[in-house]
Motif scaffolding. Structure first.
Motif, PDB file in Angstrom:
ATOM      1  N   ARG A 176      36.438  19.100  35.685  1.00 33.26           N
ATOM      2  CA  ARG A 176      36.902  20.073  34.687  1.00 33.26           C
ATOM      3  C   ARG A 176      36.297  21.447  34.989  1.00 33.26           C
ATOM      4  O   ARG A 176      35.150  21.551  35.388  1.00 33.26           O
ATOM      5  N   PHE A 177      37.094  22.479  34.751  1.00 34.66           N
ATOM      6  CA  PHE A 177      36.609  23.857  34.835  1.00 34.66           C
ATOM      7  C   PHE A 177      37.110  24.620  33.618  1.00 34.66           C
ATOM      8  O   PHE A 177      38.268  24.483  33.226  1.00 34.66           O
ATOM      9  N   ASP A 178      36.247  25.431  33.023  1.00 35.36           N
ATOM     10  CA  ASP A 178      36.655  26.385  32.003  1.00 35.36           C
ATOM     11  C   ASP A 178      36.798  27.724  32.715  1.00 35.36           C
ATOM     12  O   ASP A 178      35.858  28.186  33.364  1.00 35.36           O
ATOM     13  N   VAL A 179      37.997  28.318  32.603  1.00 39.98           N
ATOM     14  CA  VAL A 179      38.250  29.603  33.263  1.00 39.98           C
ATOM     15  C   VAL A 179      38.785  30.598  32.240  1.00 39.98           C
ATOM     16  O   VAL A 179      39.405  30.223  31.248  1.00 39.98           O
ATOM     17  N   GLU A 180      38.533  31.853  32.501  1.00 43.96           N
ATOM     18  CA  GLU A 180      38.999  32.931  31.635  1.00 43.96           C
ATOM     19  C   GLU A 180      39.926  33.825  32.442  1.00 43.96           C
ATOM     20  O   GLU A 180      39.631  34.139  33.598  1.00 43.96           O
ATOM     21  N   ILE A 181      41.058  34.191  31.837  1.00 45.39           N
ATOM     22  CA  ILE A 181      41.975  35.139  32.474  1.00 45.39           C
ATOM     23  C   ILE A 181      42.297  36.248  31.484  1.00 45.39           C
ATOM     24  O   ILE A 181      42.259  36.038  30.280  1.00 45.39           O
ATOM     25  N   THR A 182      42.585  37.425  32.025  1.00 39.04           N
ATOM     26  CA  THR A 182      43.035  38.540  31.196  1.00 39.04           C
ATOM     27  C   THR A 182      44.437  38.912  31.644  1.00 39.04           C
ATOM     28  O   THR A 182      44.687  39.098  32.840  1.00 39.04           O
ATOM     29  N   ILE A 183      45.347  38.995  30.695  1.00 42.20           N
ATOM     30  CA  ILE A 183      46.745  39.304  30.992  1.00 42.20           C
ATOM     31  C   ILE A 183      46.865  40.817  31.238  1.00 42.20           C
ATOM     32  O   ILE A 183      46.417  41.610  30.417  1.00 42.20           O
TER      33      ILE A 183
ATOM     34  N   PRO B 200      28.986  32.983  36.058  1.00 44.19           N
ATOM     35  CA  PRO B 200      30.414  33.306  36.228  1.00 44.19           C
ATOM     36  C   PRO B 200      30.731  33.804  37.641  1.00 44.19           C
ATOM     37  O   PRO B 200      29.964  34.573  38.228  1.00 44.19           O
ATOM     38  N   VAL B 201      31.838  33.322  38.160  1.00 39.46           N
ATOM     39  CA  VAL B 201      32.327  33.747  39.468  1.00 39.46           C
ATOM     40  C   VAL B 201      33.835  33.933  39.354  1.00 39.46           C
ATOM     41  O   VAL B 201      34.515  33.184  38.649  1.00 39.46           O
ATOM     42  N   VAL B 202      34.367  34.957  40.013  1.00 39.37           N
ATOM     43  CA  VAL B 202      35.799  35.258  39.949  1.00 39.37           C
ATOM     44  C   VAL B 202      36.484  34.714  41.195  1.00 39.37           C
ATOM     45  O   VAL B 202      36.031  34.955  42.321  1.00 39.37           O
ATOM     46  N   VAL B 203      37.575  33.972  40.976  1.00 35.90           N
ATOM     47  CA  VAL B 203      38.349  33.356  42.056  1.00 35.90           C
ATOM     48  C   VAL B 203      39.836  33.546  41.777  1.00 35.90           C
ATOM     49  O   VAL B 203      40.224  33.915  40.676  1.00 35.90           O
ATOM     50  N   ASN B 204      40.684  33.279  42.783  1.00 37.19           N
ATOM     51  CA  ASN B 204      42.125  33.358  42.529  1.00 37.19           C
ATOM     52  C   ASN B 204      42.769  31.976  42.462  1.00 37.19           C
ATOM     53  O   ASN B 204      43.942  31.849  42.149  1.00 37.19           O
ATOM     54  N   GLU B 205      41.999  30.935  42.781  1.00 36.18           N
ATOM     55  CA  GLU B 205      42.458  29.560  42.583  1.00 36.18           C
ATOM     56  C   GLU B 205      41.246  28.660  42.439  1.00 36.18           C
ATOM     57  O   GLU B 205      40.139  29.028  42.836  1.00 36.18           O
TER      58      GLU B 205
ATOM     59  N   TYR C 138      42.193  35.019  27.686  1.00 35.92           N
ATOM     60  CA  TYR C 138      42.404  33.619  27.320  1.00 35.92           C
ATOM     61  C   TYR C 138      41.453  32.733  28.110  1.00 35.92           C
ATOM     62  O   TYR C 138      41.155  33.010  29.265  1.00 35.92           O
ATOM     63  N   MET C 139      40.998  31.642  27.473  1.00 28.48           N
ATOM     64  CA  MET C 139      40.210  30.652  28.173  1.00 28.48           C
ATOM     65  C   MET C 139      41.032  29.378  28.314  1.00 28.48           C
ATOM     66  O   MET C 139      41.624  28.906  27.337  1.00 28.48           O
ATOM     67  N   PHE C 140      41.074  28.846  29.517  1.00 25.30           N
ATOM     68  CA  PHE C 140      41.761  27.592  29.803  1.00 25.30           C
ATOM     69  C   PHE C 140      40.721  26.563  30.235  1.00 25.30           C
ATOM     70  O   PHE C 140      39.816  26.881  31.006  1.00 25.30           O
ATOM     71  N   ARG C 141      40.853  25.331  29.751  1.00 26.10           N
ATOM     72  CA  ARG C 141      40.066  24.224  30.288  1.00 26.10           C
ATOM     73  C   ARG C 141      40.995  23.464  31.220  1.00 26.10           C
ATOM     74  O   ARG C 141      41.971  22.846  30.788  1.00 26.10           O
ATOM     75  N   LEU C 142      40.692  23.550  32.491  1.00 24.81           N
ATOM     76  CA  LEU C 142      41.489  22.876  33.516  1.00 24.81           C
ATOM     77  C   LEU C 142      40.839  21.531  33.810  1.00 24.81           C
ATOM     78  O   LEU C 142      39.619  21.439  33.946  1.00 24.81           O
TER      79      LEU C 142
ATOM     80  N   MET D 245      40.713  34.419  38.082  1.00 28.00           N
ATOM     81  CA  MET D 245      40.157  33.578  37.034  1.00 28.00           C
ATOM     82  C   MET D 245      38.641  33.666  37.121  1.00 28.00           C
ATOM     83  O   MET D 245      38.085  33.589  38.211  1.00 28.00           O
ATOM     84  N   LYS D 246      37.989  33.807  35.985  1.00 28.42           N
ATOM     85  CA  LYS D 246      36.528  33.791  35.951  1.00 28.42           C
ATOM     86  C   LYS D 246      36.092  32.393  35.540  1.00 28.42           C
ATOM     87  O   LYS D 246      36.408  31.940  34.431  1.00 28.42           O
ATOM     88  N   ILE D 247      35.387  31.698  36.418  1.00 26.86           N
ATOM     89  CA  ILE D 247      34.892  30.361  36.105  1.00 26.86           C
ATOM     90  C   ILE D 247      33.680  30.498  35.191  1.00 26.86           C
ATOM     91  O   ILE D 247      32.715  31.188  35.523  1.00 26.86           O
ATOM     92  N   LEU D 248      33.746  29.847  34.016  1.00 19.18           N
ATOM     93  CA  LEU D 248      32.679  29.910  33.023  1.00 19.18           C
ATOM     94  C   LEU D 248      31.855  28.627  32.968  1.00 19.18           C
ATOM     95  O   LEU D 248      30.672  28.658  32.629  1.00 19.18           O
ATOM     96  N   ALA D 249      32.496  27.484  33.267  1.00 23.77           N
ATOM     97  CA  ALA D 249      31.814  26.194  33.192  1.00 23.77           C
ATOM     98  C   ALA D 249      32.469  25.212  34.154  1.00 23.77           C
ATOM     99  O   ALA D 249      33.665  25.309  34.442  1.00 23.77           O
ATOM    100  N   ALA D 250      31.661  24.285  34.646  1.00 19.01           N
ATOM    101  CA  ALA D 250      32.145  23.192  35.493  1.00 19.01           C
ATOM    102  C   ALA D 250      31.663  21.887  34.871  1.00 19.01           C
ATOM    103  O   ALA D 250      30.463  21.727  34.615  1.00 19.01           O
TER     104      ALA D 250
END
Length: 113
Positions: A60-67, A47-52, A13-17, A35-40
């Motif tokens: 705004r950040f676009d992040v991708e998560i996999t369940i 892309p960079v992977v973070v936990n918060e 899923y992609m979330f726009r935070l 969360m993989k950051i896709l856009a700022a």
């Protein structure tokens, strides 16, 4: 009442935070998942992977998560956005939403939320 976001195991899923606040930054965590950051601010980034994610005002950040595949239908997990006001001064504000695990057949392979 809290927003409930349906998710399925194994799906991405992609979330726009975004921080629509006027004064304080927000620290966002999605169910403890990476969360993989896709856009700022709508600009694609390496892309960079973070936990918060820390969101300043109007950021705004676009992040991708996999369940995870081991999440079970009916389980619920928190999406947390906590303000970084001084807890020492008695401030502790936050926003909550819920990831709700649903039947794997009810969602497309990639979902924008």
């Amino acid at each position: 009442m809290r927003e409930v976001v349906p998710v399925s195991p194994g799906r991405t899923y992609m979330f726009r935070l975004m921080n629509g606040g006027a004064h304080h930054g927000l620290r966002v965590n999605i169910a403890g998942l990476n969360m993989k950051i896709l856009a700022a601010d709508s600009e694609t980034v390496e892309p960079v992977v973070v936990n918060e994610v820390f969101l300043h005002t109007a950021e705004r950040f676009d992040v991708e998560i996999t369940i995870p595949n081991d999440w079970v239908e009916g389980d619920s997990f928190w999406i947390r956005a906590d303000s970084v006001e001084s807890a020492y001064q008695g401030y502790q504000n936050g926003i909550r939403s819920i990831l709700k695990v649903v039947d794997n057949n009810n969602t497309s392979e990639y979902v924008n939320v």
